[in-house]
Design an enzyme around this catalytic site. Structure first.
Site, PDB file in Angstrom:
ATOM      1  N   HIS A   1       4.843   0.304   0.028  1.00  0.00           N
ATOM      2  CA  HIS A   1       5.604  -0.572   0.932  1.00  0.00           C
ATOM      3  C   HIS A   1       4.733  -1.689   1.480  1.00  0.00           C
ATOM      4  CE1 HIS A   1       3.905   2.844   3.181  1.00  0.00           C
ATOM      5  NE2 HIS A   1       3.705   1.989   4.180  1.00  0.00           N
TER       6      HIS A   1
ATOM      7  N   GLU B   1       5.947  17.764  20.384  1.00  0.00           N
ATOM      8  CA  GLU B   1       6.543  16.471  20.747  1.00  0.00           C
ATOM      9  C   GLU B   1       5.436  15.441  20.942  1.00  0.00           C
ATOM     10  OE1 GLU B   1       9.406  16.610  23.911  1.00  0.00           O
ATOM     11  OE2 GLU B   1       8.997  14.558  24.569  1.00  0.00           O
TER      12      GLU B   1
ATOM     13  N   GLU C   1      -5.388   4.877   9.378  1.00  0.00           N
ATOM     14  CA  GLU C   1      -4.864   3.580   8.940  1.00  0.00           C
ATOM     15  C   GLU C   1      -5.885   2.830   8.073  1.00  0.00           C
ATOM     16  OE1 GLU C   1      -1.880   2.353   9.009  1.00  0.00           O
ATOM     17  OE2 GLU C   1      -2.375   0.297   8.452  1.00  0.00           O
TER      18      GLU C   1
ATOM     19  N   GLU D   1       5.894   7.616   6.749  1.00  0.00           N
ATOM     20  CA  GLU D   1       5.729   6.627   7.831  1.00  0.00           C
ATOM     21  C   GLU D   1       7.066   6.333   8.481  1.00  0.00           C
ATOM     22  OE1 GLU D   1       3.416   3.087   6.854  1.00  0.00           O
ATOM     23  OE2 GLU D   1       4.980   1.804   7.716  1.00  0.00           O
TER      24      GLU D   1
ATOM     25  N   HIS E   1      11.447  22.482  23.161  1.00  0.00           N
ATOM     26  CA  HIS E   1      11.908  22.242  21.792  1.00  0.00           C
ATOM     27  C   HIS E   1      11.561  23.437  20.920  1.00  0.00           C
ATOM     28  CE1 HIS E   1      12.690  18.083  22.921  1.00  0.00           C
ATOM     29  NE2 HIS E   1      11.570  18.189  23.618  1.00  0.00           N
TER      30      HIS E   1
ATOM     31  N   HIS F   1       0.484   5.795   1.100  1.00  0.00           N
ATOM     32  CA  HIS F   1      -0.362   6.852   1.662  1.00  0.00           C
ATOM     33  C   HIS F   1       0.337   8.195   1.504  1.00  0.00           C
ATOM     34  CE1 HIS F   1       2.235   5.553   4.972  1.00  0.00           C
ATOM     35  NE2 HIS F   1       1.627   4.392   4.962  1.00  0.00           N
TER      36      HIS F   1
ATOM     37  N   HIS G   1      13.129  21.334  30.000  1.00  0.00           N
ATOM     38  CA  HIS G   1      13.605  21.724  28.667  1.00  0.00           C
ATOM     39  C   HIS G   1      12.418  22.052  27.778  1.00  0.00           C
ATOM     40  CE1 HIS G   1      12.419  17.540  27.971  1.00  0.00           C
ATOM     41  NE2 HIS G   1      12.330  17.844  26.689  1.00  0.00           N
TER      42      HIS G   1
ATOM     43  N   HIS H   1       0.845  -1.199   0.000  1.00  0.00           N
ATOM     44  CA  HIS H   1       0.000   0.000   0.000  1.00  0.00           C
ATOM     45  C   HIS H   1       0.878   1.245   0.000  1.00  0.00           C
ATOM     46  CE1 HIS H   1       1.228  -0.239   4.203  1.00  0.00           C
ATOM     47  NE2 HIS H   1       0.894   1.027   4.345  1.00  0.00           N
TER      48      HIS H   1
ATOM     49  N   HIS I   1       8.798  21.486  29.715  1.00  0.00           N
ATOM     50  CA  HIS I   1       8.336  20.239  30.331  1.00  0.00           C
ATOM     51  C   HIS I   1       9.473  19.482  30.998  1.00  0.00           C
ATOM     52  CE1 HIS I   1       9.261  19.512  26.077  1.00  0.00           C
ATOM     53  NE2 HIS I   1       9.556  18.264  26.372  1.00  0.00           N
TER      54      HIS I   1
HETATM   55 MN    MN Z   1       2.083   2.324   5.621  1.00  0.00          MN
HETATM   56 MN    MN Z   2      10.913  17.041  25.262  1.00  0.00          MN
END
Ligand code: MN
Ligand code: MN
Length: 405
Positions: A163, A304, A186, A124, A299, A120, A297, A118, A343
């Site tokens: 894949h 995240e 999915e 992934e 980002h 998409h 810390h 398949h 966080h």
């Molecule tokens: Mn896939």
């Molecule tokens: Mn983090």
């Protein structure tokens, strides 16, 4: 569970949390009261199993304030789609509303079980949690990729690349998939058998230069998707099909990377500088020993998306306008930190805490509170916080991702 047993289990949990919180959470039962004069009892209805998973929801640290979106969803609360070759479940923006940039899938393939060929729109990224699988793909230049993956290995298939995944012996595999869009579904991928079924046989015949009578026998797609098949043979013959392999492998052995080590844990960072194919997902695998903490810390580049593999954790998230909220995590939970929010993640259990951090980005980046303060002119810093000289002297110019150092 009788009331004595329940009290024992819950008070054990509360004592553990209280110890790590420096005494702000109370022992006794998980009543919503962080101390005399605060909150009250909970006469019910009650769900003790859920209470035990949420000590910091029921008795939040007094520093929590304001409203933050929900930042946790358990795969155990996700619908499981069962097929002849295994099962799958997903956490997307439909389950965890804040998660606009990333969606995740947890999938099991039995030995021989195939996730149908398949593709998409989303890229992934995957982390193998258990067992072994064979993965296949081709790229637009007609170069192919066939390889076997085991525990701690990653794969990455760019957007639109076709894949497949197949469970190997002795017991197939289980893995986490991460997609670079929260809207991924999915159940909505381009399936090979679907295309055959929804193309006139005359068109298939013309496409492949063969008589139409040779087509039209494709199995019903509902019998494929994740289906039963014999365990494939050795990797060698499968690889010979390719005239030329893809120039950048779609596989990476994350667990084989030498981690950053501190006294209290390890961090392995994998982004496109370690795994060149992985252009849109950067990741870190973090291990925190009991009593340890992934330091304060944030980002500077992305939200995240976390997946908790083992152990128990508490995450405190700090937003603007003085907002802060604390969440508890168990194995199989997904956690989320919106872009740029501060966080920390504490191990609140008695065993190693292991989790993955994923970012929709080609690179991993974080800013350490401790390092920031150490690299700021002391007078400027002191005009803000008036820290004790002992604190000023202990600030570290080197980043220590898991503390105590
Ligand atoms: Mn896939
Ligand atoms: Mn983090």
């Amino acid at each position: 569970m009788n009331s004595f047993h329940r009290r024992g289990v819950l008070s054990g949990l509360a004592v553990g949390a209280g110890g790590l919180l420096g005494g702000t959470a109370l022992a006794a039962d998980l009543e919503p009261s962080r101390g005399p004069g605060w909150g009250g009892t909970n006469p019910g209805p009650r769900n003790p199993a859920r209470e035990a998973e949420n000590p910091d929801m029921i008795n939040p640290p007094a520093t929590d304030h304001g409203t933050l979106p929900n930042l946790r969803f358990s795969f155990e609360d996700s619908h499981i789609r069962q097929e002849s070759g295994g099962w799958t479940r997903q956490i997307t923006e439909r389950e965890l509303g804040v998660s606009k940039s990333i969606a995740g899938v947890n999938m099991r393939l039995n030995a021989g079980g195939i996730r149908e060929l398949h593709w998409h729109k989303e890229a992934e990224w995957a982390f193998m949690l258990y067992g072994n699988a064979r993965i296949t793909a081709i790229d637009p230049q007609g170069r192919n990729f066939v390889d076997d993956v085991g525990v701690g290995d990653l794969w990455y298939f760019p957007s639109g690349i076709p894949h497949s995944i197949q469970g190997l012996g002795p017991d197939g595999c289980e893995f986490l998939l991460v997609f670079d869009s929260g809207g991924f579904d999915e159940d909505s991928t381009f399936l090979l058998s679907d295309w055959f079924k929804h193309t006139p046989t005359e068109v298939l015949a013309k496409n492949f230069g063969l008589p139409a009578s040779l087509f039209g026998h494709t199995p019903d797609p509902s019998s494929l998707y994740i289906f039963k098949a014999p365990v494939p043979g050795p990797l060698g013959p499968d690889r010979l099909l390719g005239a030329e392999p893809v120039p950048q492998s779609f596989k990476h052995r994350m667990l084989a990377q030498e981690p950053i080590r501190t006294k209290s844990g390890t961090v392995r960072i994998t982004d496109s500088s370690h795994f060149p194919a992985s252009k849109t997902i950067a990741a870190a695998l973090v291990e925190v020993e009991p009593g340890g903490m992934r330091e304060l810390h944030w980002h500077p580049n992305a939200d995240e998306w976390q997946y908790y593999i083992e152990g128990k954790a508490r995450m405190g998230v700090f937003a603007t306008s003085g907002q802060a909220r604390t969440f508890d995590y168990q194995p199989g939970d997904v956690g989320y930190v919106p872009f740029a929010m501060g966080h920390y993640i504490e191990n609140t259990g008695t065993t190693t805490l292991r989790f993955l951090e994923m970012f929709k980005s080609s690179y991993y980046a974080d800013l350490s509170l401790n390092q920031w303060l150490a690299l700021t002119p002391p007078d400027l810093l002191q005009a803000h916080l008036r820290l004790d000289p002992e604190v000023m002297g202990a600030l570290r110019k080197e980043k220590v991702p898991v503390v105590p150092a």
